[in-house]
Scaffold this active site. Structure first.
Site, PDB file in Angstrom:
ATOM      1  CB  SER A   1       2.686  -4.723   6.695  1.00 17.00           C
ATOM      2  OG  SER A   1       3.450  -4.543   7.840  1.00 17.00           O
TER       3      SER A   1
ATOM      4  CE  LYS B   1       9.443  18.175 -11.994  1.00 21.41           C
ATOM      5  NZ  LYS B   1       9.781  16.763 -11.858  1.00 21.41           N
TER       6      LYS B   1
ATOM      7  N   GLY C   1       0.805  -1.224   0.000  1.00 18.39           N
ATOM      8  CA  GLY C   1       0.000   0.000   0.000  1.00 18.39           C
ATOM      9  C   GLY C   1       0.835   1.269   0.000  1.00 18.39           C
TER      10      GLY C   1
ATOM     11  CB  VAL D   1      11.625   9.065  -1.398  1.00 22.20           C
ATOM     12  CG1 VAL D   1      12.487   9.533  -0.259  1.00 22.20           C
ATOM     13  CG2 VAL D   1      11.916   7.618  -1.764  1.00 22.20           C
TER      14      VAL D   1
END
Ligand code: FAD
Length: 497
Positions: free
Chosen positions: A39, A78, A13, A47
């Site tokens: 988990s 961006k 996940g 990141v």
């Protein structure tokens, strides 16, 4: 396998797992049941915060509200990446998301620009690109028909949490637990179920491996194999840390080359993501950590996180009844922020190839061929930044200049050097980007297209000035990025297509 896929199980996940869950549940929710196992004690990589414009389209496909997304993820806009010290120490350029200048039927704008440059009629190549100019001016607005190409910076953990809420709204069942065993059907080696350490079994017809670099299903259970590209991309480590924001966020990522590493700086609304990517054979972990901490601004919010990686790709992204999405499928360093793009590519491609009744080996082969093509072209584009440089100040850069490169990249560089041409192959991701980066890294073609000489100097000057004036006017019409963002995120959202 001779049955229709009714139950899909996603293992993991992180960004990959929840992007997959969001797309499958929103787009196929009525037809399949989607379960995601993750988990909390293992957590995610934490990141992956800079993106490219394709994410805008992924969000539109899912009907994600942009203002809500930016609010929930502390996101910013961006417009490109500023590469500092890559060509040489003290020399910068920007790889922006837009198109530079104006092509003609016979050749790209760079040919006109080259002659104009020789005649002293043109400024830097980037001056003719709206997104590059807007980035440098710290400006942003949505323009009609995506007149300004953009992507986002975002908080990766918040993005996964946001998509979790979104997916659960479309019926995804989340199971908390640690996967202990991947159980296979004895007769064909397909995955049958995931067994958790609680003893619970999660069975399914199709499994998506989003377990990150662990690759629990595609590799540990199915032994699919990995093709390493570390001989072409010497960096194999990263250290990342978050800092408080000390200035308003700029609408571009910074990529700063060091002696044997490069550093990213990703500005969010509330904080900055920083990291150093380096080659372990040229720099120790301790010296990388120190170098990063010496080159950041603002108070640190997290402890430096060390990440080791091996650049390359899983030999098959789809194998038996398992698809690898995200870091389980391979890894290219984040120099051009392409991993999240590859996640969405795998998801959307899987939906296109979604088996109607059974899994056909021919379709799986074609799927894998397309994935390999995508990754190899992005790989070449990333290697380009290391290979074409004037830097020779350290052993690392001297190695990069001299190293062997893939034939596909060598052919592209030679073609550009000799003729100024770049041709797009099939559906490869980057197009205008090649010119921007090759010129930015200092590769100037030996000649331009002869058609350009059919223009008089006066006509050429007029053409170049007209483009510049158009860009000037558009930049002047844009808003300050920070003001626009605050207003957009705070105000009512709207569609910008
Ligand atoms: P992870 O985040 O590692 O998630 C794995 C999931 O699997 C977790 O939920 C974990 O709990 C679960 N899991 C693992 N084992 C088990 C188990 N036994 N039982 C149950 N659950 C388990 N990409 C970009 O596009 N832009 C960037 O700027 C960028 N920067 C990066 C910088 C670095 C240094 C690195 C290494 C990567 C970067 N990436 C970037 C890539 C990006 O981080 C990943 O593509 C993205 O986060 C997806 O990761 P993932 O979901 O595949 O893996």
């Amino acid at each position: 396998m001779s049955q229709a896929i009714k139950k899909v199980v996603i293992a993991g996940g992180g960004t990959a797992g929840w992007m997959t869950a969001a797309a499958l549940s929103k787009l196929m929710g009525g037809q399949i049941e989607v379960t995601l196992v993750e988990s909390e004690s293992i957590g995610t990589i934490g990141v992956g915060e800079a993106t490219i414009p394709t994410l805008v389209f992924f969000h539109r496909l899912l009907g994600i509200d942009e203002a809500e997304f930016l609010r929930e993820t502390q996101g910013t806009y961006k417009l490109g990446i500023r590469f500092e010290n890559w060509r040489d120490v003290g020399k910068d350029y920007t790889h922006a998301f837009g198109v530079t200048g104006k092509d003609c039927w016979a050749c790209g704008f760079q040919h006109f620009w080259m002659r104009a440059r020789q005649l002293g009629l043109a400024e830097d190549f980037g001056e003719y690109c709206l997104e590059r100019r807007a980035a440098e001016a710290h400006k942003f607005s949505h323009l009609p028909n995506i007149g300004l190409n953009y992507a986002f910076h975002m908080d990766a953990s918040r993005y996964a949490a946001y998509l979790r809420k979104f997916s659960e709204g479309f019926g995804v069942q989340r199971v908390e637990g640690k996967i202990d065993q991947v159980q296979l059907h004895p007769h064909n080696g397909y995955i049958r179920a995931l067994k958790l350490d609680s003893g619970q079994e999660v069975a399914g017809d199709f499994f998506i491996d989003c377990t990150g670099m662990r690759a629990l299903l595609i590799e540990k259970a199915l032994h699919t194999g990995y093709e390493s590209w570390s001989h072409w991309l010497p960096c194999d480590s990263a250290v990342a840390v978050q800092t408080e924001a000390v200035e308003p966020p700029v609408p571009f990522t910074r990529s700063i080359a060091h002696e044997s590493a490069w550093q990213w700086r990703i500005p969010l609304q509330n904080r900055v993501g920083n990291g150093l990517v380096y080659a372990g054979s040229y720099q120790s972990d301790e010296s990388a950590r120190e170098q990063l901490l010496e080159n950041i601004r603002g108070k640190t919010l997290t402890d430096p996180l060390l990440i080791k990686f091996q650049t390359g790709r899983r030999r098959k992204q789809w194998h038996k009844n398992c698809l690898a999405v995200g870091l389980s499928s391979g890894f290219l360093e984040p120099l051009e922020s392409t991993s999240i793009h590859l996640i969405q590519q795998n998801i959307v491609r899987f939906l296109r190839f979604f088996p109607q009744t059974e899994i056909h080996p021919r379709e799986v082969d074609e799927f894998n061929r397309q994935c390999a093509f995508d990754m190899e072209r992005i790989r070449d584009f990333i290697i380009l930044h290391y290979k074409v440089t004037d830097r020779d100040d350290t052993e690392f850069w001297r190695h990069c200049r001299q190293m062997e490169i893939p034939d596909t990249l060598a052919a592209k560089i030679d073609m550009f050097r000799e003729t100024g041409h770049v041709f797009r192959e099939a559906n490869e991701l980057f197009v205008d980007s090649w010119q921007q980066v090759m010129l930015g890294q200092g590769l100037m073609p030996e000649r331009y297209h002869p058609l350009v000489d059919s223009m008089s100097e006066q006509e050429l000057a007029g053409f170049i000035q007209q483009i510049k004036r158009g860009v000037d006017q558009q930049v002047a019409s844009l808003k300050d990025h920070n003001d626009y963002l605050a207003n957009f995120v705070g105000g009512a959202s709207k569609s910008h297509s």
